[in-house]
Design a protein around this motif. Structure first.
Motif, PDB file in Angstrom:
ATOM      1  N   PRO A 124      32.800  55.933  47.861  1.00 15.61           N
ATOM      2  CA  PRO A 124      32.323  54.824  47.028  1.00 15.61           C
ATOM      3  C   PRO A 124      31.625  53.775  47.899  1.00 15.61           C
ATOM      4  CG  PRO A 124      34.669  55.306  46.645  1.00 15.61           C
ATOM      5  CD  PRO A 124      34.272  56.054  47.870  1.00 15.61           C
ATOM      6  N   GLU A 141      29.226  51.698  40.691  1.00 11.65           N
ATOM      7  CA  GLU A 141      30.420  52.538  40.709  1.00 11.65           C
ATOM      8  C   GLU A 141      29.984  53.988  40.835  1.00 11.65           C
ATOM      9  OE1 GLU A 141      33.743  53.324  41.550  1.00 11.65           O
ATOM     10  OE2 GLU A 141      33.820  51.292  40.729  1.00 11.65           O
ATOM     11  N   THR A 143      29.020  57.197  44.178  1.00  9.72           N
ATOM     12  CA  THR A 143      29.464  57.647  45.499  1.00  9.72           C
ATOM     13  C   THR A 143      28.336  58.367  46.231  1.00  9.72           C
ATOM     14  OG1 THR A 143      30.264  59.735  44.558  1.00  9.72           O
ATOM     15  CG2 THR A 143      31.849  57.926  44.695  1.00  9.72           C
ATOM     16  N   GLU A 286      38.443  54.547  38.376  1.00  8.10           N
ATOM     17  CA  GLU A 286      37.164  54.595  39.066  1.00  8.10           C
ATOM     18  C   GLU A 286      37.376  54.905  40.551  1.00  8.10           C
ATOM     19  OE1 GLU A 286      34.433  54.712  37.736  1.00  8.10           O
ATOM     20  OE2 GLU A 286      34.565  53.756  35.777  1.00  8.10           O
ATOM     21  N   SER A 288      36.212  53.771  43.366  1.00  7.03           N
ATOM     22  CA  SER A 288      36.402  52.659  44.303  1.00  7.03           C
ATOM     23  C   SER A 288      37.832  52.138  44.261  1.00  7.03           C
ATOM     24  CB  SER A 288      35.431  51.519  43.988  1.00  7.03           C
ATOM     25  OG  SER A 288      35.600  51.065  42.662  1.00  7.03           O
TER      26      SER A 288
END
Length: 441
Positions: A124, A141, A143, A286, A288
């Protein structure tokens, strides 16, 4: 008898006055708090805590210049690269493509004056917050697992960085202001000129593989191991360790439970498996937040007991995996567990599986230099292998295969070639590749 009534009245008066005085004292009493000491829970650290950049580290870097690739998997080089990144100012972060083709990815990597660093798992953007300085306060959000740095315009102190996600087939781009461009050139670009030559292994309609063109020398290690006391983990994982019951199920299995959660030990695999069923959740977290929560949970009790690095995420399961590394190379084994796994639940850990050993010291007399065939040689042999198709694999990696001697409490780390396919590893033995051994074992 005539004095009885007056005496009663006096006694009653005194009792009433005593009651009034006692009530007043109770109402006006202030305890002396300076003598009350606050009892703090003892912090349990199994090993020293780590920074996020110790756990998120690339495993390979390749450099394209003068129409050829140079590359390295050196642990020292990966540390230097991440150190140089510290403090870079990311001026923007722009989505470019969310439907990347394999050919486009190969083209971006193959352009001159570009370096590509490879991460095992999808990272992330927020995980780089302690390394880069992002101008954007709200990071996407999403990667990436490859970062491509274009140093064509380094004289302007401005670099272009591309972020590629293999899972999402997405591409982001950013302009980066580098505070010390000379450091980047001297510590990252210049050393690359002395790295070994890498070759691009092209695959039809797929991203290319990049492997060393030269034979590889690696060291076989033998280590004494130290078993980490399960009592430490019991005190960390259970709310009230005093009520935890221990049961020895068999010669290779032990269980700890407080009625709400369960910790199981496999003394053969040297693995610990903890589960808190009440925390199970189907709500997707999520990436992160998942990485942050997982990292902090392990780090709070010093759970990174060796060189464990972030390896993969399964957002459908809220799962994070960390792989054991030695000398910058991944360690795989059928004999002991070499990976930590967390599954996050409802506001807390739901499932935690990990090894409960650490490496004590290596036995100097047992060190042995091993020569392995080049990555190019391995790729060529995979083209002719019957049971592994080159088109089906994600990566060819040099790593260590771990075996144990339970009687002597020692581990042996044998350098070997592996392929990674769908998140799983396969050791490349002569039987797998077919033909003569050719230095594979």
């Amino acid at each position: 008898m005539k004095y009885i009534e007056p005496v009663k009245s006096v006694v009653l008066f005194l009792l009433v006055m005593l009651s009034v005085v006692l009530t007043f004292l109770i109402w006006t009493y202030t305890p002396d708090y300076k003598y009350i000491e606050k009892t703090e829970l003892e912090e349990i650290l199994i090993k020293p805590q780590k920074d996020m950049e110790d756990v998120i580290r690339p495993y390979k870097a390749i450099f394209r210049s003068d129409e050829e690739f140079k590359g390295t998997v050196s642990n020292a080089a990966m540390k230097d690269i991440m150190k140089v990144f510290k403090g870079w100012n990311v001026l923007d972060l722009v989505p470019v493509n969310n439907n990347l083709s394999a050919n486009y990815v190969n083209q971006i990597i193959g352009t001159n004056n570009r370096m590509t660093i490879f991460f095992t798992g999808e990272i992330p953007f927020s995980a780089f917050n302690t390394i880069f300085q992002f101008t954007d306060k709200e990071l996407p959000e999403t990667t990436f697992n490859r970062m491509i740095i274009d140093w064509s315009n380094y004289n302007s102190k401005d670099l272009m960085i591309y972020y590629i996600s293999g899972n999402n087939q997405s591409l982001f781009r950013s302009h980066v202001s580098v505070p010390n461009m000379n450091q980047f050139i001297q510590e990252v670009i210049e050393p690359a000129k002395k790295y070994g030559t890498f070759k691009e292994i092209e695959r039809e309609s797929q991203t290319s593989l990049y492997v060393d063109n030269n034979k590889t020398e690696s060291v076989k290690f033998t280590y004494y191991i130290e078993e980490i006391s399960p009592e430490l983990f019991k005190n960390v994982l259970f709310t009230d360790p005093n009520i935890v019951r221990r049961n020895i199920e068999s010669a290779s299995s032990e269980k700890y439970t407080d009625g709400m959660s369960l910790m199981t030990l496999d003394t053969n695999l040297k693995s610990l498996n903890y589960v808190y069923p009440a925390a199970e959740s189907g709500i997707r977290i999520e990436p992160s937040k998942l990485l942050k929560d997982s990292f902090e949970f392990i780090n709070e009790h010093g759970g990174f007991t060796a060189d464990f690095r972030y390896a993969s995420t399964s957002t459908n399961k809220n799962q994070m995996d960390y792989q054991l590394y030695l000398q910058g190379l991944p360690v795989y084994s059928n004999h002991v567990i070499t990976r930590m796994t967390t599954i996050w639940g409802d506001s807390r850990i739901f499932h935690y599986k990990r090894p409960y050993f650490s490496l004590d010291m290596d036995i100097e007399a047992e060190k042995e230099i091993k020569e392995l065939p080049s990555g190019v040689n391995i790729a060529e042999r995979l083209k002719n292998a019957n049971n592994i198709a080159l088109a089906d694999i994600d990566e060819i990696v040099l790593g260590y295969y771990l075996t144990q001697n339970q009687e002597l409490n020692i581990f042996t780390f044998e350098p070997c070639w592996f392929v990674i396919r769908n998140g799983s590893w396969i050791k490349l033995t002569p039987e797998v590749l077919g033909g003569v051994k050719n230095g594979l074992e």
